[in-house]
Scaffold this active site. Structure first.
Site, PDB file in Angstrom:
ATOM      1  N   THR A 113       0.654  -1.134  -0.068  1.00 28.69           N
ATOM      2  CA  THR A 113      -0.091   0.024   0.051  1.00 28.69           C
ATOM      3  C   THR A 113       0.952   1.080  -0.081  1.00 28.69           C
ATOM      4  O   THR A 113       0.806   2.188  -0.697  1.00 28.69           O
ATOM      5  CB  THR A 113      -0.881   0.055   1.198  1.00 28.69           C
ATOM      6  OG1 THR A 113      -1.539  -1.252   1.331  1.00 28.69           O
ATOM      7  CG2 THR A 113      -1.899   1.074   1.371  1.00 28.69           C
ATOM      8  N   THR A 133      -0.069  -3.471   9.273  1.00 23.98           N
ATOM      9  CA  THR A 133       0.536  -4.678   9.188  1.00 23.98           C
ATOM     10  C   THR A 133       0.695  -5.568  10.229  1.00 23.98           C
ATOM     11  O   THR A 133       1.193  -5.195  11.020  1.00 23.98           O
ATOM     12  CB  THR A 133       1.968  -4.852   7.966  1.00 23.98           C
ATOM     13  OG1 THR A 133       2.124  -6.121   8.069  1.00 23.98           O
ATOM     14  CG2 THR A 133       2.977  -3.903   8.733  1.00 23.98           C
ATOM     15  N   ILE A 134       0.307  -6.965  10.484  1.00 22.51           N
ATOM     16  CA  ILE A 134       0.424  -7.717  11.442  1.00 22.51           C
ATOM     17  C   ILE A 134       1.959  -8.270  11.459  1.00 22.51           C
ATOM     18  O   ILE A 134       2.560  -8.485  12.083  1.00 22.51           O
ATOM     19  CB  ILE A 134      -0.422  -9.107  11.436  1.00 22.51           C
ATOM     20  CG1 ILE A 134      -0.105  -9.907  10.155  1.00 22.51           C
ATOM     21  CG2 ILE A 134      -1.784  -8.680  11.408  1.00 22.51           C
ATOM     22  CD1 ILE A 134      -0.526 -11.455  10.276  1.00 22.51           C
ATOM     23  N   ASP A 135       2.706  -8.051  10.140  1.00 26.78           N
ATOM     24  CA  ASP A 135       3.996  -8.324  10.090  1.00 26.78           C
ATOM     25  C   ASP A 135       5.250  -7.282  10.848  1.00 26.78           C
ATOM     26  O   ASP A 135       6.039  -7.949  10.950  1.00 26.78           O
ATOM     27  CB  ASP A 135       4.429  -8.483   8.749  1.00 26.78           C
ATOM     28  CG  ASP A 135       3.708  -9.345   7.734  1.00 26.78           C
ATOM     29  OD1 ASP A 135       2.902 -10.396   8.529  1.00 26.78           O
ATOM     30  OD2 ASP A 135       3.349  -9.170   6.467  1.00 26.78           O
ATOM     31  N   MET A 177       2.781 -16.466  10.605  1.00 26.66           N
ATOM     32  CA  MET A 177       2.907 -15.264   9.453  1.00 26.66           C
ATOM     33  C   MET A 177       3.951 -14.265   9.833  1.00 26.66           C
ATOM     34  O   MET A 177       4.742 -14.105  10.877  1.00 26.66           O
ATOM     35  CB  MET A 177       1.692 -14.618   9.192  1.00 26.66           C
ATOM     36  CG  MET A 177       0.843 -15.292   8.514  1.00 26.66           C
ATOM     37  SD  MET A 177      -1.071 -14.337   8.029  1.00 26.66           S
ATOM     38  CE  MET A 177      -1.712 -15.409   7.076  1.00 26.66           C
ATOM     39  N   ARG A 300      -4.973 -13.077  11.755  1.00 23.21           N
ATOM     40  CA  ARG A 300      -5.387 -11.666  11.436  1.00 23.21           C
ATOM     41  C   ARG A 300      -6.832 -11.336  11.833  1.00 23.21           C
ATOM     42  O   ARG A 300      -7.347 -10.098  11.585  1.00 23.21           O
ATOM     43  CB  ARG A 300      -5.177 -11.429   9.841  1.00 23.21           C
ATOM     44  CG  ARG A 300      -4.014 -11.660   9.256  1.00 23.21           C
ATOM     45  CD  ARG A 300      -3.660 -10.994   7.904  1.00 23.21           C
ATOM     46  NE  ARG A 300      -4.865 -10.939   7.100  1.00 23.21           N
ATOM     47  CZ  ARG A 300      -4.531 -11.369   5.795  1.00 23.21           C
ATOM     48  NH1 ARG A 300      -3.144 -11.801   5.492  1.00 23.21           N
ATOM     49  NH2 ARG A 300      -5.405 -11.241   4.786  1.00 23.21           N
TER      50      ARG A 300
HETATM   51  O1  F6P Z   1       1.200  -9.221   5.264  1.00 22.98           O
HETATM   52  C1  F6P Z   1       0.172  -9.691   6.098  1.00 22.98           C
HETATM   53  C2  F6P Z   1       0.301 -10.983   5.716  1.00 22.98           C
HETATM   54  O2  F6P Z   1      -0.730 -11.689   6.660  1.00 22.98           O
HETATM   55  C3  F6P Z   1       1.794 -11.906   5.705  1.00 22.98           C
HETATM   56  O3  F6P Z   1       1.837 -12.069   7.124  1.00 22.98           O
HETATM   57  C4  F6P Z   1       1.204 -13.052   4.801  1.00 22.98           C
HETATM   58  O4  F6P Z   1       2.294 -13.545   4.100  1.00 22.98           O
HETATM   59  C5  F6P Z   1       0.023 -12.540   3.736  1.00 22.98           C
HETATM   60  O5  F6P Z   1      -0.496 -11.402   4.332  1.00 22.98           O
HETATM   61  C6  F6P Z   1      -0.972 -13.573   3.273  1.00 22.98           C
HETATM   62  O6  F6P Z   1      -1.546 -13.012   2.320  1.00 22.98           O
HETATM   63  P1  F6P Z   1      -3.126 -13.310   1.855  1.00 22.98           P
HETATM   64  O7  F6P Z   1      -4.124 -13.001   2.997  1.00 22.98           O
HETATM   65  O8  F6P Z   1      -3.248 -12.747   0.681  1.00 22.98           O
HETATM   66  O9  F6P Z   1      -3.142 -15.015   1.750  1.00 22.98           O
END
Ligand code: F6P
Length: 373
Positions: A113, A133-135, A177, A300
């Site tokens: 984004t 972001t959860i990351d 994740m 998430r």
């Molecule tokens: O960026 C957040 C995230 O949950 C990452 O941890 C993970 O790699 C990715 O998104 C998963 O993406 P999607 O929801 O498109 O499968």
């Protein structure tokens, strides 16, 4: 001065997005001359001019809700799938911005984004972003909306996996994740009492992991929890990938570049499926029965933690102050107790991974957690 604000959420959903939308909306609606609309489904909704009015009634009751009331997508302005084609739809988005007489577009999202938002800012729009972001891998901010909730969920999952690991004398490999950063796995691994934590920043050696587990067995602990970040690589895999990346960088002709790019993609795809192979290998090296658990999108989902609600509300209200000051082209970042405005060019395209001298790595080692190397 009258202000018309547009908001969109893009990228993966994460807890706290609604709290941020609510904070921006509520604060803005305090001003008689501000109005707020939301665009549905990220940049796609901006392209298609699909809007929702954000007023008292739409903003009410959303603080505790997971996901985003606006919807989201991973669509990019410059590479938008439209009628079987991939097109640059930037102009269409600029048109929507003008049509709605916007003064600013607030984009709430993660790494992707921020690249897209920066592109729109360079194309002439007034943009402010909020980090989500959860990351936790966004540069220039201490933390991002969603990370704390996901950390809590992953920690609780590890807590719960202990029962089975302990009762059945098993190794449980749990995938957490984080994309290509180990923040979530490292944090949840330490907080949840994992015995081994593998993160993308430190390529692992399976023998070192097996040794750590065998050492626990020698101490009478016939179970182990191995917390694995999703982007993790073994030392061998890391070397193969590095070679492919170098080849890609050196490629000269268009054809060579295409082949090298496909090779890197193939290796990454294979590596993302290696968790069960790692589990089988550990089983055979240690003699302990082993299982894999992939937490996936559970991390998430659901209601945001109090910390994420506070963060989202703090960043959301700071965003409205910046709009009042007409300070655009910035991300509203969290720095300790403060909120600061960081120019988008310092965020877009950058990734915050765990520095190898980070104190949490030292902390993990000091309490006997193996980091696999
Ligand atoms: O960026 C957040 C995230 O949950 C990452 O941890 C993970 O790699 C990715 O998104 C998963 O993406 P999607 O929801 O498109 O499968």
């Amino acid at each position: 001065m009258a202000k018309s604000i547009g908001i969109l959420t893009a990228g993966g959903d994460s807890p706290g997005l609604n709290a941020a939308i609510r904070a921006i909306g509520r604060n803005a609606l305090n001003y008689p001359d501000m109005q707020v609309i939301g665009f549905r489904d990220g940049f796609r909704g901006l392209m298609e001019n699909r809007t929702i009015r954000l007023d008292e009634s739409t903003l009410s009751g959303i603080l505790t809700m997971g996901g985003t009331i606006l919807g989201t997508s991973r669509d990019k302005p410059r590479r938008m799938p439209v009628a079987d084609k991939i097109l640059d739809m930037t102009d269409k988005m600029l048109e929507t911005y003008q049509k709605n007489h916007l003064d600013v577009l607030v984009c709430i999202g993660g790494g992707g984004t921020h690249k897209n938002a920066y592109h729109l800012a360079q194309s002439g729009l007034n943009i402010i972003t909020l980090p989500k972001t959860i990351d936790n891998d966004l540069a220039m901010t201490d933390t991002s909306i969603g990370f704390d909730t996901a950390l809590g969920i992953a920690t609780e999952a590890i807590d719960r996996l202990h029962s089975t690991a302990h009762s059945h004398h098993r190794i449980i490999v749990v995938e957490i994740m984080g994309h290509n950063a180990g923040w979530l796995a490292l944090g949840a691994g330490i907080a949840g009492g994992a015995n081994v934590i593998l993160i993308p920043e430190i390529p692992y050696d399976v023998e070192v992991v097996a040794n750590a587990i065998r050492e626990r067995s020698r101490q009478g602990k016939n179970f182990s929890i191995v917390a694995v970040a999703e982007g993790v690589l073994s030392k061998t895999q890391a070397a193969i990938l590095q070679e492919a990346i170098e080849k890609k960088e050196k490629a000269e002709t268009k054809e060579e570049k295409k082949l090298a790019k496909a090779e890197v993609k193939k290796i990454k795809a294979e590596q993302s499926e290696h968790l069960s192979a790692l589990t089988r290998e550990l089983e055979s090296l240690t003699g302990l029965e082993s299982r894999v658990t992939i937490l996936g999108h559970l991390q998430r989902g659901g209601t945001p933690s109090a910390i994420d609600r506070l963060l989202a509300t703090r960043l959301g209200t700071a965003c409205v102050s910046l709009i009042n000051e007409e300070q655009y082209g910035v991300m509203v970042a969290a720095r300790g107790e403060n909120v600061v405005a960081v120019p988008l060019e310092e965020v877009a395209g950058k990734r915050k991974t765990i520095p190898l001298d980070h104190s949490l790595l030292e902390t993990a080692r000091k309490i006997g957690i193996s980091l696999g190397c």
